[in-house]
Design a protein around this motif. Structure first.
Motif, PDB file in Angstrom:
ATOM      1  N   ILE A  70       1.002  -1.345   0.342  1.00 25.00           N
ATOM      2  CA  ILE A  70      -0.251   0.281   0.128  1.00 25.00           C
ATOM      3  C   ILE A  70       1.362   1.633  -0.048  1.00 25.00           C
ATOM      4  N   PRO A  71       1.952   1.467   1.203  1.00 19.72           N
ATOM      5  CA  PRO A  71       2.393   2.614   1.173  1.00 19.72           C
ATOM      6  C   PRO A  71       3.681   2.667  -0.867  1.00 19.72           C
ATOM      7  N   LEU A  72       3.832   2.125  -0.460  1.00 18.48           N
ATOM      8  CA  LEU A  72       4.740   1.776  -2.081  1.00 18.48           C
ATOM      9  C   LEU A  72       3.822   1.895  -3.431  1.00 18.48           C
ATOM     10  N   PHE A  73       2.670   1.271  -3.160  1.00 20.34           N
ATOM     11  CA  PHE A  73       1.900   1.693  -3.637  1.00 20.34           C
ATOM     12  C   PHE A  73       1.428   3.371  -4.388  1.00 20.34           C
ATOM     13  N   SER A  74       1.527   3.902  -2.907  1.00 15.63           N
ATOM     14  CA  SER A  74       1.053   5.073  -2.782  1.00 15.63           C
ATOM     15  C   SER A  74       2.075   5.696  -3.239  1.00 15.63           C
ATOM     16  N   LEU A  75       2.973   5.616  -2.873  1.00 14.77           N
ATOM     17  CA  LEU A  75       4.527   6.204  -3.683  1.00 14.77           C
ATOM     18  C   LEU A  75       4.568   6.650  -5.346  1.00 14.77           C
ATOM     19  N   CYS A  76       3.898   5.802  -5.878  1.00 14.32           N
ATOM     20  CA  CYS A  76       3.953   5.267  -7.542  1.00 14.32           C
ATOM     21  C   CYS A  76       2.908   5.957  -7.917  1.00 14.32           C
ATOM     22  N   THR A 117       3.206  10.162   4.111  1.00 14.49           N
ATOM     23  CA  THR A 117       3.158   9.788   5.322  1.00 14.49           C
ATOM     24  C   THR A 117       1.816   9.539   5.789  1.00 14.49           C
ATOM     25  N   ARG A 118       0.692  10.001   5.456  1.00 14.34           N
ATOM     26  CA  ARG A 118      -0.422  10.173   5.989  1.00 14.34           C
ATOM     27  C   ARG A 118      -0.893   7.991   5.841  1.00 14.34           C
ATOM     28  N   ILE A 119      -0.710   7.995   4.695  1.00 16.12           N
ATOM     29  CA  ILE A 119      -0.555   6.343   4.230  1.00 16.12           C
ATOM     30  C   ILE A 119      -0.178   5.547   4.957  1.00 16.12           C
ATOM     31  N   THR A 120       1.085   5.582   5.374  1.00 12.11           N
ATOM     32  CA  THR A 120       2.267   4.999   6.295  1.00 12.11           C
ATOM     33  C   THR A 120       1.912   4.507   7.419  1.00 12.11           C
ATOM     34  N   THR A 121       1.463   5.626   7.795  1.00 14.71           N
ATOM     35  CA  THR A 121       1.232   5.572   9.363  1.00 14.71           C
ATOM     36  C   THR A 121      -0.200   5.160   9.396  1.00 14.71           C
ATOM     37  N   SER A 122      -0.886   5.169   8.950  1.00 11.16           N
ATOM     38  CA  SER A 122      -2.891   5.252   9.096  1.00 11.16           C
ATOM     39  C   SER A 122      -2.483   3.378   9.010  1.00 11.16           C
ATOM     40  N   VAL A 123      -2.228   2.677   7.809  1.00 14.91           N
ATOM     41  CA  VAL A 123      -1.371   1.419   7.197  1.00 14.91           C
ATOM     42  C   VAL A 123      -0.919   0.725   8.800  1.00 14.91           C
ATOM     43  N   SER A 124      -0.216   1.204   8.901  1.00 17.63           N
ATOM     44  CA  SER A 124       0.968   0.678   9.652  1.00 17.63           C
ATOM     45  C   SER A 124       0.083   1.023  11.246  1.00 17.63           C
ATOM     46  N   PHE A 125      -0.637   1.706  12.014  1.00 16.71           N
ATOM     47  CA  PHE A 125      -1.607   1.436  13.281  1.00 16.71           C
ATOM     48  C   PHE A 125      -2.419   0.418  12.740  1.00 16.71           C
ATOM     49  N   VAL A 126      -2.513   0.269  11.660  1.00 19.63           N
ATOM     50  CA  VAL A 126      -4.133  -0.819  11.538  1.00 19.63           C
ATOM     51  C   VAL A 126      -3.528  -2.246  11.494  1.00 19.63           C
TER      52      VAL A 126
ATOM     53  N   VAL B  92     -14.572  -6.337   6.082  1.00 22.47           N
ATOM     54  CA  VAL B  92     -14.855  -5.452   6.910  1.00 22.47           C
ATOM     55  C   VAL B  92     -13.207  -6.609   7.575  1.00 22.47           C
ATOM     56  N   VAL B  93     -13.286  -8.098   7.128  1.00 22.40           N
ATOM     57  CA  VAL B  93     -11.855  -8.828   7.820  1.00 22.40           C
ATOM     58  C   VAL B  93     -10.856  -8.924   6.818  1.00 22.40           C
ATOM     59  N   GLN B  94     -10.940  -8.012   5.707  1.00 22.71           N
ATOM     60  CA  GLN B  94      -9.890  -7.203   4.972  1.00 22.71           C
ATOM     61  C   GLN B  94      -9.276  -6.815   5.519  1.00 22.71           C
ATOM     62  N   ALA B  95     -10.072  -5.442   6.182  1.00 21.56           N
ATOM     63  CA  ALA B  95      -9.953  -4.137   6.770  1.00 21.56           C
ATOM     64  C   ALA B  95      -8.866  -4.904   8.137  1.00 21.56           C
ATOM     65  N   LEU B  96      -9.496  -5.043   8.408  1.00 23.49           N
ATOM     66  CA  LEU B  96      -9.257  -5.484  10.223  1.00 23.49           C
ATOM     67  C   LEU B  96      -7.294  -6.624  10.665  1.00 23.49           C
ATOM     68  N   LEU B  97      -8.043  -7.313   9.213  1.00 28.31           N
ATOM     69  CA  LEU B  97      -7.401  -8.314   9.630  1.00 28.31           C
ATOM     70  C   LEU B  97      -5.804  -7.882   8.847  1.00 28.31           C
ATOM     71  N   PHE B  98      -6.511  -7.659   7.485  1.00 23.27           N
ATOM     72  CA  PHE B  98      -5.463  -7.787   6.647  1.00 23.27           C
ATOM     73  C   PHE B  98      -4.298  -6.601   6.511  1.00 23.27           C
ATOM     74  N   GLY B  99      -5.243  -5.395   7.102  1.00 26.67           N
ATOM     75  CA  GLY B  99      -4.875  -4.091   6.403  1.00 26.67           C
ATOM     76  C   GLY B  99      -4.688  -3.254   4.828  1.00 26.67           C
ATOM     77  N   ASP B 100      -6.345  -4.660   4.535  1.00 27.05           N
ATOM     78  CA  ASP B 100      -6.469  -4.359   2.478  1.00 27.05           C
ATOM     79  C   ASP B 100      -7.442  -3.535   3.229  1.00 27.05           C
ATOM     80  N   GLY B 101      -7.511  -2.106   2.177  1.00 28.57           N
ATOM     81  CA  GLY B 101      -8.200  -0.876   2.575  1.00 28.57           C
ATOM     82  C   GLY B 101      -8.716  -0.868   4.204  1.00 28.57           C
ATOM     83  N   GLY B 102      -8.879   0.379   3.916  1.00 32.17           N
ATOM     84  CA  GLY B 102      -8.700   0.979   5.420  1.00 32.17           C
ATOM     85  C   GLY B 102      -9.885   1.512   6.251  1.00 32.17           C
TER      86      GLY B 102
END
Lengths: 257, 226
Positions: A70-76, A117-126, B92-102
């Motif tokens: 996701i962050p690498l894709f967003s960077l591109c 930066t925003r995407i990387t941070t959000s994705v990292s937290f999740v 929901v499963v993709q977003a919560l467990l695999f980080g695919d989709g916010g």
């Protein structure tokens, strides 16, 4: 992908109640998507890395896990936004490509850095949340957040079948490979995929009857019941309060600057 | 088509949550009312099926591969409201467990893939297939058109969501705060790749699967949709 190795370690985030942890992480994600300065979001990213280390998640693994895709894709995809043709503004640098002058603008550059930066941070937290929480607990949290029972029941059942179906798909691919090899003419390949999807659906449909019978034998009467063993402690509430204060302070400082 | 966190502003994400809440409530009520007790696990299995269908890589001309979403297929098999629940659960499963989709974008993702895609696809399928027999070729063609239309409408919705960000959310000096591309770039980009590539993958998978279902004594012939 479905491993819970890090969720079972005795780290900081693992010691928190799953509901409080989810709310805290959601708070950080919401803060990250609402902030408008790269420095503020960068501070949150640093906090995320500290939380990862304190939760005994190896930092190299975490960085690879969060940056891949996701962050690498967003960077591109932000690269075109650097140039004046997409984002007009104050020129920072220019060069020629095939005789055409290309200008990188300040607005484009700042926007791209902020976006990534925003995407990387959000994705990292999740990802940190999913790495440090047992998946079954994470799904049960949904019920605590007021999600209708039918959804929670479906989510938790779906999660169990994912393993089974993922294994089925893996076996199908292995069987195809062992019989016809890797090279297959694309039309034939499409037929194989379609046939296997149908086959999987039929197996899933048969499984439905078995699962229903299993539910009946355990006393299912049409009303789903969910087990909940969550218990909050002093540390959980301190952590939540600290997160709220931290996020409010970041917002306050950003607005002051 | 999965929108990660940070592509859309919190306000946009909030609006889509508000839009989706009544749809989820309605889907939940309709499913609870019409669902036979025996079919309860089918929703979960449908969600897992929808999740796993994305693991099948479809060969496309030129040596490349892509994967299908299967939203229209699920809608044809289970009905649009059950498909809405099943696809929401998968997302929901993709977003919560695999980080695919916010997580913040779950509302927007569900609007595109669990509402627009199955509903447009399902009603197109019903309209074109009419009262034809369950084994007729018309149903295969209807499924193909429905899949193509469904996925492209969802892509258009995603393109519009991306495209409105720079004009609505930017700093005083014009710097975009979220997705940096305006409608004239985001919509053609999203639609282009789905019209030319992913739409056809969806068509191939949906049409071939419906065709194979017709050859079997399956749910499609029993008409057991919800």
């Amino acid at each position: 992908m479905l491993c819970e190795e890090y969720a079972l370690r005795k780290g900081f985030l693992q010691s928190l109640d799953s509901r409080i942890k989810t709310i805290t992480i959601l708070l950080f994600v919401l803060t990250a998507v609402s902030l408008q300065r790269t420095s503020s979001i960068g501070f949150l990213y640093l906090l995320c890395l500290i939380l990862a280390v304190s939760s005994k998640v190896p930092i190299v693994f975490f960085l690879i896990r969060t940056w891949v895709f996701i962050p690498l894709f967003s960077l591109c995809i932000t690269i075109p936004a650097l140039f004046s043709i997409v984002t007009p503004g104050e020129p920072v640098s220019s060069f020629f490509i095939l005789g055409a002058k290309v200008i990188i603008t300040r607005q484009g550059l700042d926007g791209a850095i902020l976006f990534v930066t925003r995407i990387t941070t959000s994705v990292s937290f999740v990802i940190l949340l999913s790495l440090t929480t047992r998946h079954t607990e994470l799904l049960k949290v949904l019920r605590g957040l007021g999600i209708p029972k039918i959804f929670v029941l479906t989510v938790s059942m779906c999660y169990r079948y994912l393993y089974l179906f993922a294994e089925m798909v893996e076996n199908i691919f292995m069987a195809i490979k062992s019989r016809i090899g890797l090279v297959v003419q694309y039309k034939r390949g499409q037929q194989i995929v379609a046939w296997n999807i149908v086959n999987m659906w039929n197996r899933a449909y048969q499984l439905n009857n078995d699962v229903y019978n299993a539910m009946l034998s355990r006393g299912y009467t049409g009303e789903p019941r969910l087990l909940s063993k969550f218990q909050t402690g002093f540390l959980d509430w301190v952590c939540l309060l600290a997160s709220v204060i931290l996020c409010t302070t970041i917002f306050y400082i950003e607005n002051k600057l | 088509m999965h929108i990660p966190d940070g592509y859309l502003s919190p306000a946009t994400c909030g609006i889509f949550y508000v839009v989706m809440v009544p749809i989820w409530t309605m889907a939940s009520k309709i499913a609870q009312k019409t669902l036979k007790a025996r079919q309860v696990p089918l929703l979960a299995i449908g969600a897992a099926f929808s999740f796993v269908i994305m693991m099948f890589n479809v060969p496309i001309p030129g040596g490349s591969t892509g994967h299908a979403v299967g939203g229209v297929l699920i809608a044809i098999l289970l009905g649009p409201w059950a498909a809405c629940i099943a696809i929401t659960v998968a997302l929901v499963v993709q977003a919560l467990l695999f980080g695919d989709g916010g997580i913040t974008a779950i509302g927007a993702n569900c609007f595109n893939m669990a509402f627009v895609l199955p509903f447009v696809g399902y009603y197109t399928y019903r309209l074109i297939s009419g009262s034809s027999s369950s084994t007729s070729n018309r149903r295969v063609i209807a499924a193909a058109i429905a899949a193509y239309l469904g996925i492209n409408c969802a892509a258009l919705a995603a393109g519009i969501e991306f495209g409105i960000q720079p004009s609505l959310f930017h700093t005083a000096n014009g710097q975009a705060l979220y997705c940096p591309y305006s409608l004239n770039i985001a919509v053609p980009a999203m639609l282009g790749e789905h019209l030319l590539i992913f739409g056809w993958i969806e068509v191939i998978v949906t049409a071939l699967v419906v065709k194979y279902f017709q050859k079997q004594d399956s749910i499609l012939q029993k008409g057991e949709e919800l």
